[in-house]
Design a protein around this motif. Structure first.
Motif, PDB file in Angstrom:
ATOM      1  N   GLY A  35     -39.754   7.957   3.467  1.00 15.86           N
ATOM      2  CA  GLY A  35     -39.780   6.495   3.482  1.00 15.86           C
ATOM      3  C   GLY A  35     -39.892   5.986   2.052  1.00 15.86           C
ATOM      4  O   GLY A  35     -39.531   6.675   1.093  1.00 15.86           O
ATOM      5  N   HIS A  36     -40.438   4.787   1.913  1.00 14.80           N
ATOM      6  CA  HIS A  36     -40.520   4.171   0.578  1.00 14.80           C
ATOM      7  C   HIS A  36     -41.353   5.024  -0.383  1.00 14.80           C
ATOM      8  O   HIS A  36     -40.987   5.228  -1.537  1.00 14.80           O
ATOM      9  CB  HIS A  36     -41.165   2.788   0.683  1.00 14.80           C
ATOM     10  N   VAL A  37     -42.480   5.520   0.122  1.00 11.85           N
ATOM     11  CA  VAL A  37     -43.416   6.240  -0.755  1.00 11.85           C
ATOM     12  C   VAL A  37     -42.906   7.651  -1.071  1.00 11.85           C
ATOM     13  O   VAL A  37     -42.882   8.070  -2.237  1.00 11.85           O
ATOM     14  CB  VAL A  37     -44.816   6.304  -0.103  1.00 11.85           C
ATOM     15  N   ASP A  88     -37.949  14.986   6.661  1.00  9.46           N
ATOM     16  CA  ASP A  88     -38.293  13.798   7.438  1.00  9.46           C
ATOM     17  C   ASP A  88     -37.761  14.013   8.839  1.00  9.46           C
ATOM     18  O   ASP A  88     -36.761  14.712   9.036  1.00  9.46           O
ATOM     19  CB  ASP A  88     -37.629  12.554   6.826  1.00  9.46           C
ATOM     20  N   LYS A  89     -38.416  13.385   9.815  1.00  6.32           N
ATOM     21  CA  LYS A  89     -37.862  13.501  11.177  1.00  6.32           C
ATOM     22  C   LYS A  89     -36.575  12.686  11.292  1.00  6.32           C
ATOM     23  O   LYS A  89     -35.750  12.948  12.165  1.00  6.32           O
ATOM     24  CB  LYS A  89     -38.898  13.086  12.224  1.00  6.32           C
ATOM     25  N   ALA A 133     -46.115  12.112   3.069  1.00  7.20           N
ATOM     26  CA  ALA A 133     -46.026  10.641   3.056  1.00  7.20           C
ATOM     27  C   ALA A 133     -45.310  10.170   4.322  1.00  7.20           C
ATOM     28  O   ALA A 133     -44.461   9.295   4.272  1.00  7.20           O
ATOM     29  CB  ALA A 133     -45.301  10.165   1.804  1.00  7.20           C
ATOM     30  N   GLY A 183     -45.280   8.474   8.222  1.00  6.01           N
ATOM     31  CA  GLY A 183     -45.993   7.372   8.857  1.00  6.01           C
ATOM     32  C   GLY A 183     -45.077   6.268   9.293  1.00  6.01           C
ATOM     33  O   GLY A 183     -43.871   6.470   9.488  1.00  6.01           O
ATOM     34  N   VAL A 195     -45.234   2.493   7.876  1.00  8.61           N
ATOM     35  CA  VAL A 195     -45.997   1.566   7.042  1.00  8.61           C
ATOM     36  C   VAL A 195     -46.030   0.157   7.617  1.00  8.61           C
ATOM     37  O   VAL A 195     -46.981  -0.597   7.373  1.00  8.61           O
ATOM     38  CB  VAL A 195     -45.470   1.576   5.588  1.00  8.61           C
ATOM     39  N   GLU A 221     -52.374   2.502  11.549  1.00  7.38           N
ATOM     40  CA  GLU A 221     -51.555   3.725  11.623  1.00  7.38           C
ATOM     41  C   GLU A 221     -52.325   4.904  12.228  1.00  7.38           C
ATOM     42  O   GLU A 221     -51.762   5.986  12.372  1.00  7.38           O
ATOM     43  CB  GLU A 221     -51.024   4.096  10.240  1.00  7.38           C
ATOM     44  N   ASN A 261     -48.848  12.427  14.145  1.00  8.14           N
ATOM     45  CA  ASN A 261     -47.929  12.999  13.145  1.00  8.14           C
ATOM     46  C   ASN A 261     -48.599  14.118  12.344  1.00  8.14           C
ATOM     47  O   ASN A 261     -47.966  15.124  12.016  1.00  8.14           O
ATOM     48  CB  ASN A 261     -47.470  11.918  12.162  1.00  8.14           C
ATOM     49  N   ILE A 295     -50.790  11.566   1.230  1.00  8.75           N
ATOM     50  CA  ILE A 295     -50.782  10.118   0.970  1.00  8.75           C
ATOM     51  C   ILE A 295     -50.927   9.338   2.282  1.00  8.75           C
ATOM     52  O   ILE A 295     -51.506   8.253   2.313  1.00  8.75           O
ATOM     53  CB  ILE A 295     -49.452   9.716   0.284  1.00  8.75           C
ATOM     54  N   ASN A 331     -51.560   7.336   5.626  1.00  3.71           N
ATOM     55  CA  ASN A 331     -52.756   6.607   6.048  1.00  3.71           C
ATOM     56  C   ASN A 331     -53.051   6.769   7.534  1.00  3.71           C
ATOM     57  O   ASN A 331     -52.117   6.969   8.320  1.00  3.71           O
ATOM     58  CB  ASN A 331     -52.560   5.105   5.749  1.00  3.71           C
ATOM     59  N   LEU A 388     -55.954   5.643  -6.099  1.00  3.44           N
ATOM     60  CA  LEU A 388     -55.179   4.406  -6.207  1.00  3.44           C
ATOM     61  C   LEU A 388     -56.105   3.187  -6.325  1.00  3.44           C
ATOM     62  O   LEU A 388     -55.891   2.318  -7.186  1.00  3.44           O
ATOM     63  CB  LEU A 388     -54.268   4.258  -4.979  1.00  3.44           C
ATOM     64  N   HIS A 393     -60.247   5.428   1.723  1.00  2.00           N
ATOM     65  CA  HIS A 393     -59.123   4.640   1.192  1.00  2.00           C
ATOM     66  C   HIS A 393     -58.830   3.598   2.276  1.00  2.00           C
ATOM     67  O   HIS A 393     -57.996   3.785   3.159  1.00  2.00           O
ATOM     68  CB  HIS A 393     -57.895   5.507   0.926  1.00  2.00           C
TER      69      HIS A 393
HETATM   70  N1  NAD Z   1     -52.785   6.548   0.395  1.00  5.64           N
HETATM   71  C1  NAD Z   1     -52.280   5.464  -0.184  1.00  5.64           C
HETATM   72  O1  NAD Z   1     -52.819   4.974  -1.169  1.00  5.64           O
HETATM   73  C2  NAD Z   1     -51.031   4.857   0.397  1.00  5.64           C
HETATM   74  C3  NAD Z   1     -50.327   3.842  -0.269  1.00  5.64           C
HETATM   75  C4  NAD Z   1     -49.145   3.369   0.295  1.00  5.64           C
HETATM   76  C5  NAD Z   1     -48.697   3.879   1.501  1.00  5.64           C
HETATM   77  N2  NAD Z   1     -49.422   4.844   2.116  1.00  5.64           N
HETATM   78  C6  NAD Z   1     -49.015   5.422   3.377  1.00  5.64           C
HETATM   79  O2  NAD Z   1     -47.965   6.366   3.141  1.00  5.64           O
HETATM   80  C7  NAD Z   1     -47.203   6.512   4.341  1.00  5.64           C
HETATM   81  C8  NAD Z   1     -45.738   6.331   4.018  1.00  5.64           C
HETATM   82  O3  NAD Z   1     -45.504   5.003   3.565  1.00  5.64           O
HETATM   83  P1  NAD Z   1     -43.997   4.445   3.492  1.00  5.64           P
HETATM   84  O4  NAD Z   1     -44.047   3.078   2.941  1.00  5.64           O
HETATM   85  O5  NAD Z   1     -43.133   5.454   2.869  1.00  5.64           O
HETATM   86  O6  NAD Z   1     -43.690   4.394   5.067  1.00  5.64           O
HETATM   87  P2  NAD Z   1     -42.279   4.304   5.795  1.00  5.64           P
HETATM   88  O7  NAD Z   1     -42.562   3.750   7.148  1.00  5.64           O
HETATM   89  O8  NAD Z   1     -41.291   3.650   4.893  1.00  5.64           O
HETATM   90  O9  NAD Z   1     -41.792   5.832   5.899  1.00  5.64           O
HETATM   91  C9  NAD Z   1     -42.449   6.792   6.650  1.00  5.64           C
HETATM   92  C10 NAD Z   1     -41.472   7.949   6.848  1.00  5.64           C
HETATM   93  O10 NAD Z   1     -42.171   8.978   7.560  1.00  5.64           O
HETATM   94  C11 NAD Z   1     -41.244   9.565   8.476  1.00  5.64           C
HETATM   95  N3  NAD Z   1     -41.995  10.235   9.545  1.00  5.64           N
HETATM   96  C12 NAD Z   1     -42.767   9.658  10.495  1.00  5.64           C
HETATM   97  N4  NAD Z   1     -43.283  10.607  11.294  1.00  5.64           N
HETATM   98  C13 NAD Z   1     -42.831  11.807  10.835  1.00  5.64           C
HETATM   99  C14 NAD Z   1     -43.013  13.138  11.259  1.00  5.64           C
HETATM  100  N5  NAD Z   1     -43.774  13.440  12.316  1.00  5.64           N
HETATM  101  N6  NAD Z   1     -42.386  14.118  10.563  1.00  5.64           N
HETATM  102  C15 NAD Z   1     -41.611  13.824   9.489  1.00  5.64           C
HETATM  103  N7  NAD Z   1     -41.402  12.566   9.049  1.00  5.64           N
HETATM  104  C16 NAD Z   1     -42.001  11.569   9.711  1.00  5.64           C
HETATM  105  C17 NAD Z   1     -40.418   8.376   8.990  1.00  5.64           C
HETATM  106  O11 NAD Z   1     -39.199   8.797   9.563  1.00  5.64           O
HETATM  107  C18 NAD Z   1     -40.241   7.577   7.697  1.00  5.64           C
HETATM  108  O12 NAD Z   1     -39.071   7.925   7.005  1.00  5.64           O
HETATM  109  C19 NAD Z   1     -47.781   5.473   5.320  1.00  5.64           C
HETATM  110  O13 NAD Z   1     -48.729   6.100   6.141  1.00  5.64           O
HETATM  111  C20 NAD Z   1     -48.455   4.480   4.406  1.00  5.64           C
HETATM  112  O14 NAD Z   1     -49.478   3.712   5.015  1.00  5.64           O
HETATM  113  C21 NAD Z   1     -50.553   5.342   1.593  1.00  5.64           C
END
Ligand code: NAD
Length: 302
Positions: free
Chosen positions: A10-12, A33-34, A76, A78, A80, A92, A99, A119, A121, A148, A176
């Motif tokens: 995903g984005h992160v 990624d799934k 990473a 999830g 988001v 989440e 997951n 990372i 959440n 962070l 966090h």
């Molecule tokens: N710890 C921190 O400081 C912090 C900061 C920002 C985001 N996050 C967390 O990081 C995570 C990712 O954020 P994002 O913006 O990239 O989210 P996103 O929703 O853009 O991407 C999540 C990705 O995870 C994939 N996914 C979901 N379940 C899966 C699985 N079982 N196996 C493989 N892939 C799987 C999805 O297909 C998706 O591409 C979220 O949980 C978000 O809350 C944490």
């Protein structure tokens, strides 16, 4: 050869992969990624960068068996949108606790023996589940945790004093999430303690500003990515260079009985030491309350 896998494109995860790729932190990079379409697309985009990148990186995607001989995994996964739309990272919890079991099992099945930096959440809870399911030593599984939040605090304090945030030392501790806090007793700027620099009202205002920023960014762009991905890559570098880097991570704190944001020493084996902080009573009470919230959440899954 440094082989890194990023799970969750995903984005992160995609941002973390881009930093690893462009900064020469990984020689071999595996994207998982799934959502295979998205994963393959991120791979294709990175591959097209190779002709102009400063480093050659062997970038692969989609094969979970590649985890077997990876040195490090960044997780990473999830959804988001759940966190951002509710303003609560615990939204989440039902998604990512499942997951974490699924991904943790795949990591275990691969025979992976390296270090995991989580990372996803709620960060401390997911880190804890990943450690349990993979069966790896607690030292080898840790999260970005309040690394962070601490960076956000450094930015706010630095701005208040017209200083580079890197001149600010000290820690945000705890979950966090909403129960984290700035441990002002640990904060120093250019060799001056926070108690000599700020009054209580100023500290409260800075606390609020550093907590609110995540959701201001999240509301505006739908996610946050640069700061957390930079934190994860910084920790990955500490592992690869065996830096014995001292900073807050989501690590297992024996005295609190949980993973939680707390200063730790990070080297080639992961979190190699968690030196005990001597906190004043009010900060210790906040830390214990935060630990209780995390332990209660995990207990609710049993
Ligand atoms: N710890 C921190 O400081 C912090 C900061 C920002 C985001 N996050 C967390 O990081 C995570 C990712 O954020 P994002 O913006 O990239 O989210 P996103 O929703 O853009 O991407 C999540 C990705 O995870 C994939 N996914 C979901 N379940 C899966 C699985 N079982 N196996 C493989 N892939 C799987 C999805 O297909 C998706 O591409 C979220 O949980 C978000 O809350 C944490």
């Amino acid at each position: 050869m440094r082989k890194v896998a990023v799970i969750g494109m995903g984005h992160v995860g995609a941002t973390a992969a881009f930093i690893l790729f462009t900064h020469g932190v990984a020689d071999e990079l595996v994207l998982l990624d799934k959502n295979e379409t998205k994963c393959r697309a991120e791979w294709g985009d990175l591959r097209d960068t190779l002709g102009r990148n400063d480093f050659y990186v062997n970038v692969k995607w989609g094969d979970w068996k590649e985890l077997a001989d990876a040195d490090l995994i960044i997780t990473a996964f999830g959804d988001v949108a759940a966190s951002i739309t509710t303003g609560d990272r615990f939204a989440e919890f039902p998604i990512n606790t499942k997951n974490a079991v699924e991904v943790g099992q795949k990591i275990k099945d691969s025979g992976f023996k390296g270090v995991i930096i989580n990372i996803s959440n709620p960060c401390d809870v997911v880190t804890s589940i990943l450690q349990k399911v993979t069966g790896l030593p607690k030292s080898q599984v840790f999260g970005t945790g309040t690394f962070l939040d601490t960076s956000r605090m450094q930015r706010v304090v630095g701005e208040k004093l017209g200083q580079d945030p890197r001149n600010v030392s000290g820690f945000n501790l705890g979950e966090h999430g909403s129960s984290q806090f700035t441990a002002w007793s640990t904060v120093w700027v250019n060799n001056r303690p926070a108690k000599d620099l700020f009054n209580e009202a100023e500290k409260e205002e800075m606390d609020r500003l550093s907590k609110d920023n995540a959701f201001m960014v999240g509301k505006g762009k739908g996610y946050t990515c640069y700061a957390v991905a930079t934190c994860a890559v910084r920790l990955a570098r500490a592992v690869f260079s065996d830096a014995k880097f001292y900073g807050p991570t989501s690590c297992y704190v024996e005295s609190l009985g949980t993973y939680i944001g707390y200063p730790s020493i990070v080297g080639k084996h992961g979190v190699e030491e968690v030196p005990v902080l001597d906190l004043p009573a009010d900060e210790q009470a906040k830390l214990e309350a935060s630990a209780k919230k995390l332990k209660d959440s995990l207990a609710s899954l049993e």
